[in-house]
Write an enzyme that holds these catalytic residues in place. Sequence first.
Site, PDB file in Angstrom:
ATOM      1  N   ASP A   1      14.766  30.998  15.919  1.00 57.99           N
ATOM      2  CA  ASP A   1      13.330  30.981  16.226  1.00 57.99           C
ATOM      3  C   ASP A   1      12.607  32.200  15.653  1.00 57.99           C
ATOM      4  O   ASP A   1      11.431  32.114  15.300  1.00 57.99           O
ATOM      5  CB  ASP A   1      13.120  30.925  17.740  1.00 57.99           C
ATOM      6  CG  ASP A   1      13.607  29.604  18.309  1.00 57.99           C
ATOM      7  OD1 ASP A   1      13.552  28.599  17.587  1.00 57.99           O
ATOM      8  OD2 ASP A   1      14.064  29.586  19.467  1.00 57.99           O
TER       9      ASP A   1
ATOM     10  N   GLU B   1       8.671  34.173  11.549  1.00 53.21           N
ATOM     11  CA  GLU B   1       8.286  34.908  10.324  1.00 53.21           C
ATOM     12  C   GLU B   1       7.587  33.960   9.338  1.00 53.21           C
ATOM     13  O   GLU B   1       6.552  34.300   8.756  1.00 53.21           O
ATOM     14  CB  GLU B   1       9.520  35.495   9.641  1.00 53.21           C
ATOM     15  CG  GLU B   1      10.040  36.743  10.300  1.00 53.21           C
ATOM     16  CD  GLU B   1      10.933  37.539   9.337  1.00 53.21           C
ATOM     17  OE1 GLU B   1      10.701  37.487   8.117  1.00 53.21           O
ATOM     18  OE2 GLU B   1      11.849  38.217   9.825  1.00 53.21           O
TER      19      GLU B   1
ATOM     20  N   GLY C   1      20.425  29.819  14.361  1.00 56.13           N
ATOM     21  CA  GLY C   1      20.135  30.950  15.251  1.00 56.13           C
ATOM     22  C   GLY C   1      20.895  30.824  16.554  1.00 56.13           C
ATOM     23  O   GLY C   1      21.852  30.049  16.651  1.00 56.13           O
TER      24      GLY C   1
ATOM     25  N   GLU D   1       9.837  37.641  21.777  1.00 56.01           N
ATOM     26  CA  GLU D   1       9.423  39.015  21.439  1.00 56.01           C
ATOM     27  C   GLU D   1       8.550  39.542  22.569  1.00 56.01           C
ATOM     28  O   GLU D   1       7.720  38.796  23.102  1.00 56.01           O
ATOM     29  CB  GLU D   1       8.576  39.020  20.160  1.00 56.01           C
ATOM     30  CG  GLU D   1       9.357  38.929  18.887  1.00 56.01           C
ATOM     31  CD  GLU D   1      10.170  40.182  18.600  1.00 56.01           C
ATOM     32  OE1 GLU D   1       9.700  41.300  18.901  1.00 56.01           O
ATOM     33  OE2 GLU D   1      11.291  40.031  18.081  1.00 56.01           O
TER      34      GLU D   1
ATOM     35  N   ASP E   1       7.766  33.857  22.534  1.00 59.61           N
ATOM     36  CA  ASP E   1       8.815  33.280  21.668  1.00 59.61           C
ATOM     37  C   ASP E   1       9.933  34.295  21.415  1.00 59.61           C
ATOM     38  O   ASP E   1      10.399  34.452  20.286  1.00 59.61           O
ATOM     39  CB  ASP E   1       8.223  32.823  20.320  1.00 59.61           C
ATOM     40  CG  ASP E   1       7.679  31.394  20.389  1.00 59.61           C
ATOM     41  OD1 ASP E   1       7.834  30.755  21.433  1.00 59.61           O
ATOM     42  OD2 ASP E   1       7.091  30.940  19.389  1.00 59.61           O
TER      43      ASP E   1
ATOM     44  N   ALA F   1      14.257  42.608   8.690  1.00 60.40           N
ATOM     45  CA  ALA F   1      13.323  41.775   9.457  1.00 60.40           C
ATOM     46  C   ALA F   1      11.965  41.776   8.753  1.00 60.40           C
ATOM     47  O   ALA F   1      11.588  42.757   8.102  1.00 60.40           O
ATOM     48  CB  ALA F   1      13.194  42.324  10.872  1.00 60.40           C
TER      49      ALA F   1
ATOM     50  N   THR G   1      17.745  37.419   3.307  1.00 57.98           N
ATOM     51  CA  THR G   1      16.938  38.553   3.765  1.00 57.98           C
ATOM     52  C   THR G   1      17.793  39.797   3.993  1.00 57.98           C
ATOM     53  O   THR G   1      18.960  39.709   4.395  1.00 57.98           O
ATOM     54  CB  THR G   1      16.172  38.223   5.056  1.00 57.98           C
ATOM     55  OG1 THR G   1      17.120  37.883   6.057  1.00 57.98           O
ATOM     56  CG2 THR G   1      15.197  37.094   4.849  1.00 57.98           C
ATOM     57  N   GLU G   2      17.173  40.943   3.742  1.00 53.58           N
ATOM     58  CA  GLU G   2      17.874  42.217   3.951  1.00 53.58           C
ATOM     59  C   GLU G   2      17.259  43.001   5.088  1.00 53.58           C
ATOM     60  O   GLU G   2      17.749  44.057   5.470  1.00 53.58           O
ATOM     61  CB  GLU G   2      17.817  43.051   2.657  1.00 53.58           C
ATOM     62  CG  GLU G   2      18.687  42.434   1.583  1.00 53.58           C
ATOM     63  CD  GLU G   2      18.476  43.064   0.222  1.00 53.58           C
ATOM     64  OE1 GLU G   2      17.633  43.974   0.093  1.00 53.58           O
ATOM     65  OE2 GLU G   2      19.159  42.631  -0.707  1.00 53.58           O
TER      66      GLU G   2
HETATM   67  N1  LIG Z   1      18.437  40.768   7.113  1.00 50.76           N
HETATM   68  C1  LIG Z   1      17.954  40.964   8.331  1.00 50.76           C
HETATM   69  N2  LIG Z   1      18.310  42.054   9.049  1.00 50.76           N
HETATM   70  C2  LIG Z   1      17.860  42.236  10.295  1.00 50.76           C
HETATM   71  N3  LIG Z   1      17.012  41.393  10.935  1.00 50.76           N
HETATM   72  C3  LIG Z   1      16.631  40.300  10.277  1.00 50.76           C
HETATM   73  C4  LIG Z   1      17.082  40.030   8.946  1.00 50.76           C
HETATM   74  N4  LIG Z   1      16.533  38.857   8.555  1.00 50.76           N
HETATM   75  C5  LIG Z   1      15.767  38.423   9.577  1.00 50.76           C
HETATM   76  N5  LIG Z   1      15.823  39.278  10.611  1.00 50.76           N
HETATM   77  C6  LIG Z   1      15.174  39.187  11.920  1.00 50.76           C
HETATM   78  O1  LIG Z   1      16.162  38.788  12.870  1.00 50.76           O
HETATM   79  C7  LIG Z   1      15.508  38.169  13.963  1.00 50.76           C
HETATM   80  C8  LIG Z   1      16.396  37.149  14.621  1.00 50.76           C
HETATM   81  O2  LIG Z   1      16.816  36.210  13.690  1.00 50.76           O
HETATM   82  P1  LIG Z   1      16.969  34.659  13.959  1.00 50.76           P
HETATM   83  O3  LIG Z   1      15.826  34.117  14.695  1.00 50.76           O
HETATM   84  O4  LIG Z   1      17.290  34.046  12.644  1.00 50.76           O
HETATM   85  O5  LIG Z   1      18.295  34.548  14.838  1.00 50.76           O
HETATM   86  P2  LIG Z   1      18.570  34.604  16.412  1.00 50.76           P
HETATM   87  O6  LIG Z   1      17.770  35.643  17.041  1.00 50.76           O
HETATM   88  O7  LIG Z   1      20.049  34.658  16.559  1.00 50.76           O
HETATM   89  O8  LIG Z   1      18.135  33.165  16.882  1.00 50.76           O
HETATM   90  P3  LIG Z   1      17.023  32.717  17.946  1.00 50.76           P
HETATM   91  O9  LIG Z   1      15.747  33.389  17.520  1.00 50.76           O
HETATM   92  O10 LIG Z   1      16.954  31.223  17.805  1.00 50.76           O
HETATM   93  O11 LIG Z   1      17.530  33.136  19.280  1.00 50.76           O
HETATM   94  C9  LIG Z   1      14.248  37.569  13.402  1.00 50.76           C
HETATM   95  O12 LIG Z   1      13.162  37.961  14.212  1.00 50.76           O
HETATM   96  C10 LIG Z   1      14.105  38.125  11.998  1.00 50.76           C
HETATM   97  O13 LIG Z   1      12.844  38.747  11.829  1.00 50.76           O
END
Ligand SMILES: Nc1ncnc2c1ncn2[C@@H]1O[C@H](COP(=O)(O)OP(=O)(O)OP(=O)(O)O)[C@@H](O)[C@H]1O
Length: 570
Positions: free
Chosen positions: A192, A197, A234, A541, A539, A168, A165-166
């Site tokens: 999470d 997503e 994550g 957000e 969750d 969110a 992914t590039e």
């Molecule tokens: N390439 C990207 N650049 C920026 N944000 C992204 C990208 N890909 C996904 N995201 C967003 O980043 C957010 C956080 O990612 P992710 O849940 O994978 O990791 P985390 O926040 O470290 O882990 P957790 O949610 O378990 O605490 C997600 O809500 C997702 O929508």
Amino acid sequence: METDSVRVESSLWIGNKRYRAFLSGWYFSWTEIDERNREKKTISVPVSEVIGVKEGRVEIQPQKKVEDTDLDFTLFYVKRNSKGNGIRVPWSLGRTQFCCPSRGVRDQWITQLRTALKTHSPSRPHRLLVFINPFGGKKRGKQIFHSLVAPLFELAGISSHVVVTERANQARDYILKKDLTGFDGVICVGGDGMFSELLHGVIGRTQQEVGVSEHDPTVMLQPCDLHIGIIPAGSTDCVCFTTMGINDPVTSTLHIIIGDSQPLDVCSVHYQSTLVRYFVSMVGYGFYGDVLAESERHRWMGPLRYDYSGCMVYLCNRSYPGQVQYLPADSHISSPRDNTRCLSGCRVCSESKERLFPHFNSSSSLYSANVSQYSSELEGEWVTIEGRFKCISLTCMSSSCPRSPKGLSPSAHLADGTADLILVREANPLGFLTYLHRHTNTQDQFDLPFVEVYRVKAVRFSLPPGEGEEEEEEEEEEEEDVLEDPEKLCCSNIAGHSQQHLAERKERGNVAMSRVKRPGFVCGPCCTKPRSVSVWNCDGEILPHTEISCRVHGQLVRLFARGIEDSTKP
Ligand SMILES: Nc1ncnc2c1ncn2[C@@H]1O[C@H](COP(=O)(O)OP(=O)(O)OP(=O)(O)O)[C@@H](O)[C@H]1O
């Protein structure tokens, strides 16, 4: 149907030891035979847990190595390790090289094992769509996929289309819009947020395809065919931990390969007649909302920000007024204090299928189109509770994580069509600390005079008169000020809103003025302005609305998982 009849039996050698091996319908077993022809230890592998059968002597770890010999074959299967960092044992890839007396016997074993795999493990995925968040957790998503996951998929003959992914919401949009023909499931390598997503994409797409409006809070949503898999990469990985009992990429991959299927309840959150979000883990108001809001201001601290914000919010010792209404679930079936645990093969969850889908007809597609579009689930006696609460939380699952292995509600079920509503009323700081601390040990967090827990099907929350959603517009205006002058952020009462939410609000522009005044008081070290309304943490957000309604949709999605395996069973 063929059951346990032996299909192949012969002597095989592992190293210089002789074994008697046999394949029955469901198991492949081999028993060591000593020099005096006595049987010794037997190892038995369920055919459903065989990952692959290869000609020759094959290794895939640490690097792929193939020695093509005529007499050998290599069996790869799920191996349960003795210990791990979760509440169950992790899985790893077991590998045994067998040497046969002749090439003909070797070929017969390979053919029969592969046929047994197809017959007894028919729901394995063949093609998967994989989304990797390169920035999730410790930013190891790509490395985890390429070093741990991809070699196992290749071994099992699974092809994957990988999207790194590039931005969110790219994964969600991809699932909503692109052609998914030929994919048996979608996988996220992330935390999470990434799971969420995929959840929104899969549910949204399914409803689009059958013409169901997600915004209608009374509608019966169509269960989703496409399975979701989670490779944990994550920061918290709560959904993975709760549905697997462990955060381990290899364990998750092996569950995906063997096509495990775990139905999962999903809760929808509505504001009036608009869908706000879906969640599977928890939505929390008060303490949990404040901690998330506070942590958003300290992103630079990394994962430490949650501990820091937790301390700050705890010291503020806030409580919030509100009215909670809930629709109770049938207390004869289960209760949040019945000391049971939802484990793999859970009886409560499997029996609930009949209750959730009474018109289920196995001859038609999943769950049958006979199910009425409008749900009768929302019928029943609503119960109303008013008061001041330190926190209100609703969880569809136990919501366990490594820090809290039993979770927010230890007896919650993954797929019984209910959620647990936990109300923590105003309490002294020490009492509240006891409540929080009990999440990390074996003591019962519900056994406190200011804590109530109910098993429910739906919940509504409203603010006391004078604190309604319209009055929140006034706060929005204050937020506008902050956006103009970021200096104000650190002491503003919007401690609570995620950057995303702030951005959304700024975009909306035209903020209405309100004349409602709040009493002025200092509520603690992290906030020097009045706060009588908190925010919802859904969750991870922050939700843009306070007066929300939530409803559980039983078994709406399916994961490549099987729930938590009971490690006390052999
Ligand atoms: N390439 C990207 N650049 C920026 N944000 C992204 C990208 N890909 C996904 N995201 C967003 O980043 C957010 C956080 O990612 P992710 O849940 O994978 O990791 P985390 O926040 O470290 O882990 P957790 O949610 O378990 O605490 C997600 O809500 C997702 O929508």
